[in-house]
Design a protein around this motif. Structure first.
Motif, PDB file in Angstrom:
ATOM      1  N   VAL A   1       0.831  -1.126  -0.183  1.00 42.64           N
ATOM      2  CA  VAL A   1      -0.059  -0.051  -0.164  1.00 42.64           C
ATOM      3  C   VAL A   1       0.840   1.420  -0.129  1.00 42.64           C
ATOM      4  CG1 VAL A   1      -1.726   1.258   1.504  1.00 42.64           C
ATOM      5  CG2 VAL A   1      -2.130  -1.394   1.106  1.00 42.64           C
ATOM      6  N   ALA A   2       2.092   1.095   0.930  1.00 47.59           N
ATOM      7  CA  ALA A   2       2.890   2.457   0.816  1.00 47.59           C
ATOM      8  C   ALA A   2       3.355   2.676  -0.490  1.00 47.59           C
ATOM      9  CB  ALA A   2       3.985   2.099   1.799  1.00 47.59           C
ATOM     10  N   ALA A   3       3.683   1.633  -1.472  1.00 50.23           N
ATOM     11  CA  ALA A   3       4.428   1.785  -2.599  1.00 50.23           C
ATOM     12  C   ALA A   3       3.432   2.602  -3.703  1.00 50.23           C
ATOM     13  CB  ALA A   3       5.017   0.578  -3.127  1.00 50.23           C
ATOM     14  N   LEU A   4       2.148   2.545  -3.461  1.00 51.49           N
ATOM     15  CA  LEU A   4       1.200   3.157  -4.352  1.00 51.49           C
ATOM     16  C   LEU A   4       0.928   4.656  -4.141  1.00 51.49           C
ATOM     17  CD1 LEU A   4      -1.857   0.481  -4.022  1.00 51.49           C
ATOM     18  CD2 LEU A   4      -0.541   0.949  -6.059  1.00 51.49           C
ATOM     19  N   ILE A   5       1.669   4.813  -2.969  1.00 48.47           N
ATOM     20  CA  ILE A   5       1.430   6.423  -2.908  1.00 48.47           C
ATOM     21  C   ILE A   5       2.417   7.281  -3.714  1.00 48.47           C
ATOM     22  CG2 ILE A   5       3.396   6.694  -1.192  1.00 48.47           C
ATOM     23  CD1 ILE A   5      -0.018   8.622  -1.181  1.00 48.47           C
ATOM     24  N   ASP A   6       3.574   6.597  -4.366  1.00 42.71           N
ATOM     25  CA  ASP A   6       4.519   7.419  -5.173  1.00 42.71           C
ATOM     26  C   ASP A   6       3.743   7.673  -6.634  1.00 42.71           C
ATOM     27  OD1 ASP A   6       6.779   7.178  -3.637  1.00 42.71           O
ATOM     28  OD2 ASP A   6       7.165   5.261  -4.264  1.00 42.71           O
ATOM     29  N   PRO A   7       3.132   6.745  -7.339  1.00 44.07           N
ATOM     30  CA  PRO A   7       2.425   6.995  -8.433  1.00 44.07           C
ATOM     31  C   PRO A   7       1.112   7.995  -8.293  1.00 44.07           C
ATOM     32  CG  PRO A   7       1.978   4.617  -7.953  1.00 44.07           C
ATOM     33  CD  PRO A   7       3.007   5.134  -6.928  1.00 44.07           C
ATOM     34  N   VAL A   8       0.237   7.650  -7.041  1.00 41.34           N
ATOM     35  CA  VAL A   8      -0.739   8.553  -6.838  1.00 41.34           C
ATOM     36  C   VAL A   8      -0.389  10.177  -6.288  1.00 41.34           C
ATOM     37  CG1 VAL A   8      -2.362   9.058  -4.908  1.00 41.34           C
ATOM     38  CG2 VAL A   8      -2.002   6.667  -5.781  1.00 41.34           C
ATOM     39  N   PHE A   9       0.857  10.097  -5.473  1.00 45.57           N
ATOM     40  CA  PHE A   9       1.222  11.499  -5.461  1.00 45.57           C
ATOM     41  C   PHE A   9       1.920  12.090  -6.788  1.00 45.57           C
ATOM     42  CE2 PHE A   9       4.692  14.049  -3.206  1.00 45.57           C
ATOM     43  CZ  PHE A   9       3.642  15.350  -2.929  1.00 45.57           C
ATOM     44  N   ARG A  10       2.468  11.228  -7.439  1.00 43.95           N
ATOM     45  CA  ARG A  10       3.174  12.077  -8.930  1.00 43.95           C
ATOM     46  C   ARG A  10       1.889  12.404  -9.570  1.00 43.95           C
ATOM     47  NH1 ARG A  10       6.054   7.314  -9.418  1.00 43.95           N
ATOM     48  NH2 ARG A  10       4.901   6.791 -11.296  1.00 43.95           N
ATOM     49  N   VAL A  11       0.719  11.452  -9.911  1.00 41.96           N
ATOM     50  CA  VAL A  11      -0.419  11.725 -10.769  1.00 41.96           C
ATOM     51  C   VAL A  11      -1.159  13.047  -9.999  1.00 41.96           C
ATOM     52  CG1 VAL A  11      -2.601  11.032 -11.481  1.00 41.96           C
ATOM     53  CG2 VAL A  11      -0.557   9.830 -11.704  1.00 41.96           C
ATOM     54  N   MET A  12      -1.614  13.093  -8.722  1.00 48.50           N
ATOM     55  CA  MET A  12      -2.062  14.086  -8.039  1.00 48.50           C
ATOM     56  C   MET A  12      -1.271  15.773  -8.230  1.00 48.50           C
ATOM     57  SD  MET A  12      -3.673  12.326  -4.659  1.00 48.50           S
ATOM     58  CE  MET A  12      -4.499  13.495  -3.926  1.00 48.50           C
TER      59      MET A  12
ATOM     60  N   TYR B   1      10.192  17.853  -3.642  1.00 49.99           N
ATOM     61  CA  TYR B   1      10.037  16.515  -3.132  1.00 49.99           C
ATOM     62  C   TYR B   1      10.432  15.661  -4.356  1.00 49.99           C
ATOM     63  CZ  TYR B   1       8.291  11.988  -1.574  1.00 49.99           C
ATOM     64  OH  TYR B   1       7.905  10.782  -1.218  1.00 49.99           O
ATOM     65  N   PHE B   2      10.041  15.946  -5.470  1.00 51.38           N
ATOM     66  CA  PHE B   2      10.366  14.864  -6.427  1.00 51.38           C
ATOM     67  C   PHE B   2      11.840  15.092  -7.252  1.00 51.38           C
ATOM     68  CE2 PHE B   2       5.652  14.662  -6.912  1.00 51.38           C
ATOM     69  CZ  PHE B   2       5.528  13.514  -6.559  1.00 51.38           C
ATOM     70  N   TRP B   3      12.144  16.507  -6.910  1.00 47.97           N
ATOM     71  CA  TRP B   3      13.547  16.566  -7.382  1.00 47.97           C
ATOM     72  C   TRP B   3      14.646  15.930  -6.570  1.00 47.97           C
ATOM     73  CZ3 TRP B   3      15.793  22.411  -6.933  1.00 47.97           C
ATOM     74  CH2 TRP B   3      16.908  22.468  -7.407  1.00 47.97           C
ATOM     75  N   PHE B   4      14.469  15.934  -5.386  1.00 45.39           N
ATOM     76  CA  PHE B   4      15.312  15.637  -4.367  1.00 45.39           C
ATOM     77  C   PHE B   4      15.154  13.950  -4.097  1.00 45.39           C
ATOM     78  CE2 PHE B   4      15.422  19.944  -3.275  1.00 45.39           C
ATOM     79  CZ  PHE B   4      16.838  20.192  -3.285  1.00 45.39           C
ATOM     80  N   ARG B   5      13.876  13.333  -4.013  1.00 42.42           N
ATOM     81  CA  ARG B   5      13.514  11.960  -3.835  1.00 42.42           C
ATOM     82  C   ARG B   5      13.420  11.242  -5.191  1.00 42.42           C
ATOM     83  NH1 ARG B   5       9.842   8.283  -3.312  1.00 42.42           N
ATOM     84  NH2 ARG B   5       9.737   6.797  -1.636  1.00 42.42           N
ATOM     85  N   GLY B   6      13.381  11.689  -6.342  1.00 43.58           N
ATOM     86  CA  GLY B   6      13.219  10.831  -7.601  1.00 43.58           C
ATOM     87  C   GLY B   6      11.789  10.619  -7.705  1.00 43.58           C
ATOM     88  N   CYS B   7      11.521   9.657  -8.420  1.00 41.05           N
ATOM     89  CA  CYS B   7      10.318   9.142  -9.194  1.00 41.05           C
ATOM     90  C   CYS B   7       9.362   8.118  -8.011  1.00 41.05           C
ATOM     91  CB  CYS B   7      10.267   8.432 -10.352  1.00 41.05           C
ATOM     92  SG  CYS B   7      11.403   6.742 -10.221  1.00 41.05           S
ATOM     93  N   GLY B   8      10.336   7.443  -7.272  1.00 42.30           N
ATOM     94  CA  GLY B   8       9.503   6.380  -6.372  1.00 42.30           C
ATOM     95  C   GLY B   8       9.196   5.152  -7.267  1.00 42.30           C
ATOM     96  N   ALA B   9       8.138   4.565  -6.506  1.00 42.31           N
ATOM     97  CA  ALA B   9       7.773   3.143  -7.136  1.00 42.31           C
ATOM     98  C   ALA B   9       6.871   3.518  -8.405  1.00 42.31           C
ATOM     99  CB  ALA B   9       6.997   2.460  -6.105  1.00 42.31           C
ATOM    100  N   TYR B  10       6.693   2.366  -9.246  1.00 45.38           N
ATOM    101  CA  TYR B  10       5.983   2.274 -10.413  1.00 45.38           C
ATOM    102  C   TYR B  10       6.129   3.612 -11.352  1.00 45.38           C
ATOM    103  CZ  TYR B  10       3.552  -1.138  -7.456  1.00 45.38           C
ATOM    104  OH  TYR B  10       3.336  -2.206  -6.443  1.00 45.38           O
ATOM    105  N   ALA B  11       7.213   3.665 -11.753  1.00 47.41           N
ATOM    106  CA  ALA B  11       7.528   4.880 -12.613  1.00 47.41           C
ATOM    107  C   ALA B  11       8.171   4.473 -13.720  1.00 47.41           C
ATOM    108  CB  ALA B  11       8.320   5.895 -12.099  1.00 47.41           C
ATOM    109  N   LEU B  12       8.164   4.958 -15.176  1.00 49.62           N
ATOM    110  CA  LEU B  12       9.032   4.717 -16.156  1.00 49.62           C
ATOM    111  C   LEU B  12      10.702   4.681 -15.967  1.00 49.62           C
ATOM    112  CD1 LEU B  12       6.689   6.366 -19.094  1.00 49.62           C
ATOM    113  CD2 LEU B  12       7.187   3.888 -18.598  1.00 49.62           C
ATOM    114  N   ASP B  13      10.867   5.817 -15.127  1.00 50.07           N
ATOM    115  CA  ASP B  13      12.423   5.765 -14.733  1.00 50.07           C
ATOM    116  C   ASP B  13      12.982   4.580 -14.444  1.00 50.07           C
ATOM    117  OD1 ASP B  13      12.332   8.651 -15.569  1.00 50.07           O
ATOM    118  OD2 ASP B  13      12.347   9.412 -13.490  1.00 50.07           O
ATOM    119  N   ASN B  14      12.251   3.884 -13.602  1.00 51.62           N
ATOM    120  CA  ASN B  14      12.712   2.562 -13.131  1.00 51.62           C
ATOM    121  C   ASN B  14      12.631   1.595 -14.177  1.00 51.62           C
ATOM    122  OD1 ASN B  14      12.728   3.727 -10.426  1.00 51.62           O
ATOM    123  ND2 ASN B  14      10.772   2.992 -10.079  1.00 51.62           N
TER     124      ASN B  14
END
Length: 146
Positions: free
Chosen positions: A15-26, A128-141
């Protein structure tokens, strides 16, 4: 007691990993929709820029209409890129560099404190994204795996 509350409120791994794409999209939605507004509500936004106490500075930089077209294109292209987690850090930096002057020249004016602080909060998300990066479920990965 506070430790117990913290434990209860901490999401599990999947569930925690889902926050990365949700936060990016939001976060990206405000740029995609707002960027489209730069095209669809072009004259209204030009009129708003004309009311800014900084209009003379904006006019000395470039034609306000051109700046509006360019910022709209940046918001749409890099907003989509951010949502997908593609070139996440670059997208965040480019959007941030576009948003800072817009915030300064449009929202630092009487009666605009709501949009001003909204943009400040959004700048925090971009940092946050600049310093942390993409997180889970991202094309960068996915691209880094090849």
């Amino acid at each position: 007691m506070l430790e117990r509350i913290e434990t209860i409120l901490t999401p599990s791994g999947p569930v925690a990993a889902l926050i990365d794409p949700v936060f990016r999209v939001m976060t990206s939605l405000i740029f995609i929709i707002g960027g489209l507004g730069h095209f669809g509500m072009h004259q209204m936004m030009l009129d708003r820029m004309a009311e800014s106490p900084w209009r003379d500075v904006v006019n000395s930089i470039a034609d306000p209409s051109l700046l509006l077209w360019l910022s709209g294109a940046v918001f749409i292209v890099f907003g989509i890129s951010l949502a997908l987690g593609f070139m996440t850090r670059l997208s965040a930096v480019i959007i941030l560099l576009t948003l800072v002057p817009i915030t300064f020249f449009t929202h630092i004016a009487p009666g605009h404190t709501g949009p001003l602080f909204k943009n400040i909060a959004i700048m925090g998300a971009l940092a946050y994204f600049w310093f942390r990066g993409c997180g889970a479920y991202a094309l960068d990965n996915r691209l880094a795996q090849h």
